[in-house]
Design an enzyme around this catalytic site. Structure first.
Site, PDB file in Angstrom:
ATOM      1  N   ASP A  90     -38.831 -28.299 -12.414  1.00  0.00           N
ATOM      2  CA  ASP A  90     -38.632 -29.299 -11.052  1.00  0.00           C
ATOM      3  C   ASP A  90     -39.354 -30.776 -11.838  1.00  0.00           C
ATOM      4  OD1 ASP A  90     -41.508 -30.054 -10.296  1.00  0.00           O
ATOM      5  OD2 ASP A  90     -41.497 -28.196  -9.516  1.00  0.00           O
ATOM      6  N   HIS A 105     -41.424 -25.946 -20.609  1.00  0.00           N
ATOM      7  CA  HIS A 105     -40.419 -25.024 -20.188  1.00  0.00           C
ATOM      8  C   HIS A 105     -39.141 -25.533 -19.826  1.00  0.00           C
ATOM      9  CE1 HIS A 105     -43.795 -21.773 -19.348  1.00  0.00           C
ATOM     10  NE2 HIS A 105     -43.666 -21.873 -20.911  1.00  0.00           N
ATOM     11  N   ASN A 197     -57.150 -23.939  -8.655  1.00  0.00           N
ATOM     12  CA  ASN A 197     -55.952 -23.091  -8.099  1.00  0.00           C
ATOM     13  C   ASN A 197     -56.362 -22.510  -6.826  1.00  0.00           C
ATOM     14  OD1 ASN A 197     -53.815 -21.777  -9.560  1.00  0.00           O
ATOM     15  ND2 ASN A 197     -54.716 -19.758  -9.005  1.00  0.00           N
TER      16      ASN A 197
END
Ligand code: BJW
Length: 232
Positions: A90, A105, A197
């Site tokens: 994104d 990626h 996280n």
């Protein structure tokens, strides 16, 4: 101090972009491993195109969250010494204000021509096989890195990991290599390592420090702390 920041799907979760491996991380019942491979694209190009066309269209419905904005604030304050590498395809880091983002990626808003090798900025669907603007072949594919393919810019990433003092991993499960191995590589070259996280990841035990909670809260707090340390 040189900092390398790795982000994953968790940094965009609070913007409404689904992650891959959380409870709701399936697409039409498929695991990402079943659609994000060159073999799946050869076998069922329509299905794979649809997976990416839907995600590309959904980008215009989401906005950056406080984690993206805080990271751009850190980059602006720290000039050249923050290398931001994302596994996400994104564009929420850019829309949150980050200028330099390394998309290891690939990117949803880019297409790769299998005819001429060009990378073309692409905002619409690919499932109807539009021609490449450069060579006119109808060979465009999503410009993303599938399993078995080599992530973009690994030499640059490795160089940054070797020279950094702090490696921070945000919102990634640590399930996919080579990104999952960055923590050990950076630590072997002398960096301190920090995980931010939602909960424990597959790699948590490899980090010097781990903080757990939503990125939209943890990341702005960590950036504030770091900027206060520097100015103080
Ligand atoms: C929150 C949150 C909130 C939620 N706040 N946090 C055996 C051992 C080692 C390696 C291999 C192996 N077998 C095969 C391999 C290699 C393979 C691999 O790793 N396979 C694994 C399944 C084991 N890797 C590859 O093939 C890679 N290429 C490669 O290795 O080439 C060789 C080579 C490398 C280097 C140099 C030379 C040669 C390519 C991997 C490509 C991955 N592609 C995908 C799809 C990209 C396009 C797309 O987006 O569709 O990338 S798969 C998918 O996984 C996507 C993601 O970027 C990637 C990582 O996912 P991520 O970001 O971690 O998301 P989740 O969902 O897993 O986790 C989200 C986390 O956020 C969770 O922890 C949540 O708790 C947290 N979270 N809400 C904070 N609000």
């Amino acid at each position: 101090m040189r900092i390398v920041i790795l982000t994953g799907a968790g940094v965009s979760a609070e913007s409404g972009v689904p992650t891959f491996r959380d409870a709701d991380g399936l697409w039409e019942g498929h695991h990402v491993e079943d659609v994000a491979t060159p073999e799946a694209f050869e076998r069922q190009p329509g299905v794979v195109h649809r997976f990416y066309d839907e995600r590309r269209a959904a980008l215009s419905l989401v906005d950056p969250n406080p984690a993206h904005v805080a990271l751009s604030r850190l980059q602006a304050a720290w000039a050249d010494d923050v290398f931001l590498v994302t596994q996400n395809i994104d564009d929420l880091h850019e829309r949150g204000g980050s200028v330099h983002v390394h998309h290891m990626h690939g990117e949803l808003r880019s297409a790769l021509c299998r005819g001429c090798g060009d990378h073309v900025r692409w905002l619409t669907d690919l499932a109807d096989y539009p021609p490449c603007p450069g060579c006119h072949a109808t060979e465009l594919r999503p410009d993303v890195v599938w399993f078995g393919e080599i992530p973009y810019g690994m030499d640059l990433i490795q160089m940054q990991l070797q020279r950094c003092d702090l490696f921070v991993s945000i919102g990634t499960s640590g399930a996919v290599y080579p990104a999952a191995g960055f923590v050990q590589f950076a630590a072997a070259h002398g960096a301190r390592t920090l995980e931010l996280n939602l909960d424990r990841s597959e790699g948590t035990s490899l980090f010097d420090e781990a903080r757990h909670g939503p990125a939209g809260r943890l990341v702005p707090a960590w950036v504030d702390e770091l900027l206060a340390d520097i100015s103080g």
